[in-house]
Write an enzyme that holds these catalytic residues in place. Structure first.
Site, mmCIF file in Angstrom:
data_model
loop_
_atom_site.group_PDB
_atom_site.id
_atom_site.type_symbol
_atom_site.label_atom_id
_atom_site.label_comp_id
_atom_site.label_asym_id
_atom_site.label_seq_id
_atom_site.Cartn_x
_atom_site.Cartn_y
_atom_site.Cartn_z
ATOM 1 N N HIS A 77 -9.339 8.997 3.361
ATOM 2 C CA HIS A 77 -8.236 8.190 2.828
ATOM 3 C C HIS A 77 -8.650 6.716 2.756
ATOM 4 C CE1 HIS A 77 -3.661 7.449 2.656
ATOM 5 N NE2 HIS A 77 -4.230 6.255 2.540
ATOM 6 N N HIS A 79 -8.484 3.093 -0.106
ATOM 7 C CA HIS A 79 -7.971 2.527 -1.374
ATOM 8 C C HIS A 79 -9.106 1.717 -2.003
ATOM 9 C CE1 HIS A 79 -3.598 3.409 -0.608
ATOM 10 N NE2 HIS A 79 -4.079 3.534 0.617
ATOM 11 N N GLU A 233 5.376 6.004 6.213
ATOM 12 C CA GLU A 233 4.529 4.963 6.803
ATOM 13 C C GLU A 233 5.425 3.792 7.212
ATOM 14 O OE1 GLU A 233 1.558 3.094 4.356
ATOM 15 O OE2 GLU A 233 0.423 2.396 6.096
ATOM 16 N N ASP A 329 -8.617 3.746 5.347
ATOM 17 C CA ASP A 329 -7.468 3.217 4.607
ATOM 18 C C ASP A 329 -7.843 1.964 3.804
ATOM 19 O OD1 ASP A 329 -4.880 3.426 3.624
ATOM 20 O OD2 ASP A 329 -3.912 2.570 5.388
ATOM 21 N N TRP A 335 -4.033 -5.332 3.292
ATOM 22 C CA TRP A 335 -3.451 -4.638 4.445
ATOM 23 C C TRP A 335 -4.328 -4.751 5.688
ATOM 24 C CZ3 TRP A 335 -3.261 -2.856 -0.575
ATOM 25 C CH2 TRP A 335 -1.977 -2.686 -1.113
HETATM 26 N N1 17E Z 1 -0.473 0.965 0.424
HETATM 27 C C1 17E Z 1 0.405 1.530 1.286
HETATM 28 O O1 17E Z 1 1.533 1.830 0.888
HETATM 29 N N2 17E Z 1 0.044 1.754 2.556
HETATM 30 C C2 17E Z 1 -1.177 1.429 2.971
HETATM 31 N N3 17E Z 1 -1.514 1.651 4.234
HETATM 32 C C3 17E Z 1 -2.083 0.851 2.076
HETATM 33 C C4 17E Z 1 -1.710 0.632 0.808
HETATM 34 C C5 17E Z 1 -3.428 0.475 2.546
HETATM 35 FE FE FE2 Z 2 -3.077 4.417 2.439
#
Ligand code: 17E
Ligand code: FE2
Length: 440
Positions: A77, A79, A233, A329, A335
């Protein structure tokens, strides 16, 4: 690890060509440690041809010097579209998920395909150099031009000789809460993105969140794709979309083709609800991805003290026999501004945040960045140290997985498809001229 010389699959296929005679293999890795034993590993035609002792010669030979051999590391995982943008156009000062999303929205305004290609390729090179040969990346589809999708589809083809890259269509600003969110998500799938994503906890209402999960599953069924949803999350114990993901998994029969990522609210549910939910999760048989480096920093931001850890119930999911793997991540983005993409780091952090400190538990965290992750990505059939499988493996400067995590060991050799693609020398530390190895 199931792999090992005692496994009948690993018998020596040929006794021809004793050492010192003619080469019979393309490549032989000598003196590697596997499950406590010294073994050689031979490669022919890009596949593992034999694992055993005293194998015949290779046209090329690599000396593992007694270090452990492992299947490659896997990134479950990340981005890749947002990577290497930390500080652009500003830093995330609050450290929250929400300032991260807002900062990325600003950076998206100036996004170009070339910009994404350069940054994503750079991180994949860092990861491949550190033995990460399979990567699942989310790519933001909430962009009317789908710039990042176009770029990462190109990258997926361009990096084939280095890594096996899988893409998830990720609607960062929502499927139902962003203009044309559903159409953009579907367009990304038509363009060839491998997996369907979602973000139900960021939709405007609970109803929209639940509906967004159903839309993701419907698209997955229509295009025959896997599902990987950013789910719950948040530290909000009322964020309960994981039960919707479980219900949709059961309804569709998709089982291990479904992954719930993050699920940090699971760490805040009361135990009565968590206990009931766990039964449904077992029934669904879906995969989980935790991102300990990032969620230990993003979550708990609205708490004073005691402050929550903001991670899903990794240990309990693992104890229940559910498949858990780990992601980085983010590497240097809105982030999380740190990072190198070395998958031993999230495994090491998982040991701490999930308190996976028991002897077998530490090793389980290594599995979460190797073979469990292969199950999450759906690549287990072409992954592992077994005769006949693709010759993808790494050598680590450690005797075993436990020690590799303890010392965050250097990956000294990376072999992909039977070719040595990266090599590193562990740092040599001397104290008053005497070698310090951090080994007892
Ligand atoms: N976008 C999101 O919604 N949550 C994350 N942890 C990252 C991007 C990295
Ligand atoms: Fe993520």
């Amino acid at each position: 690890m199931q792999a090992g010389p005692q496994n009948p699959k690993h018998r020596i296929l040929s006794n021809l060509g004793q050492k010192g005679k003619w080469p019979i293999y393309d490549l032989v890795l000598r003196d590697a440690r596997l499950e406590g034993q010294a073994v050689d590993l031979a490669v022919e035609g890009g596949r593992i041809a034999a694992i055993g002792q005293g194998l015949g010669q290779g046209r090329e030979e690599i000396d593992a010097e007694g270090r452990m051999v492992s299947p490659p590391l896997i990134e479950s995982h990340v981005h890749l579209d947002t990577t290497l943008t930390a500080g652009e156009p500003k830093w995330n000062e609050s450290g929250t998920l929400f300032e991260g999303i807002a900062t990325w929205a600003l950076r998206k305004e100036s996004l170009t395909e070339a910009d994404v290609v350069v940054r994503a390729t750079e991180l994949l090179r860092w990861q491949a150099a550190q033995g990460v040969l399979f990567v699942r990346s989310h790519v933001d589809t909430t962009d009317p031009d789908l710039t990042a999708v176009k770029a990462l589809l190109r990258v997926r083809e361009q990096v084939r000789d280095l890594v096996d890259l899988q893409l998830v269509a990720f609607p960062q600003e929502g499927i139902l809460s962003y203009p044309k969110g559903e159409e953009l998500l579907e367009e990304a799938l038509r363009m060839g993105v491998d997996v369907v994503g979602g973000i139900p906890h960021y939709e405007l209402t609970r109803d929209m969140g639940a509906e967004s999960v159903k839309i993701a599953f419907r698209l997955a069924e229509k295009y025959d794709r896997q599902v990987d949803i950013h789910c719950d999350e948040t530290d909000d114990p009322q964020s309960r979309f994981l039960e919707v993901v479980a219900a949709e998994t059961i309804r569709s029969g998709m089982g291990d083709r479904v992954t719930a990522s993050h699920t940090t609210a699971f760490g805040s549910y009361d135990d009565a609800y968590a206990f009931k939910l766990m039964g449904f999760l077992r029934r669904a048989g879906l995969n989980f991805v935790a991102n300990p480096l990032v969620n230990i920093t993003l979550q708990g931001r609205m708490d004073t003290y005691p402050k929550r850890r903001g991670m899903t119930r990794v240990k309990e999911l693992w104890q229940e026999g559910l498949n858990v793997s780990l992601g980085y991540d983010d590497v240097m983005d809105p982030w999380y501004s740190l990072g190198t993409g070395n998958m031993l780091q999230p495994a090491h952090m998982a040991v701490h945040v999930a308190q996976m400190t028991g002897r077998q538990q530490v090793v389980a965290c290594y599995d979460m960045v190797t073979r469990n992750a292969a199950r999450t990505l759906g690549v287990a059939d072409r992954y592992g140290l077994e005769v006949g499988k693709p010759a993808d493996f790494i050598v680590l400067d450690a005797p075993d997985a436990w020690d590799a995590l303890r010392r965050l060991a250097t990956v000294t050799k990376v072999v992909k498809g039977g070719r040595l693609i990266a090599a590193a020398t562990p740092p040599e530390v001397r104290l008053k001229g005497e070698r310090i190895t951090f080994q007892r």
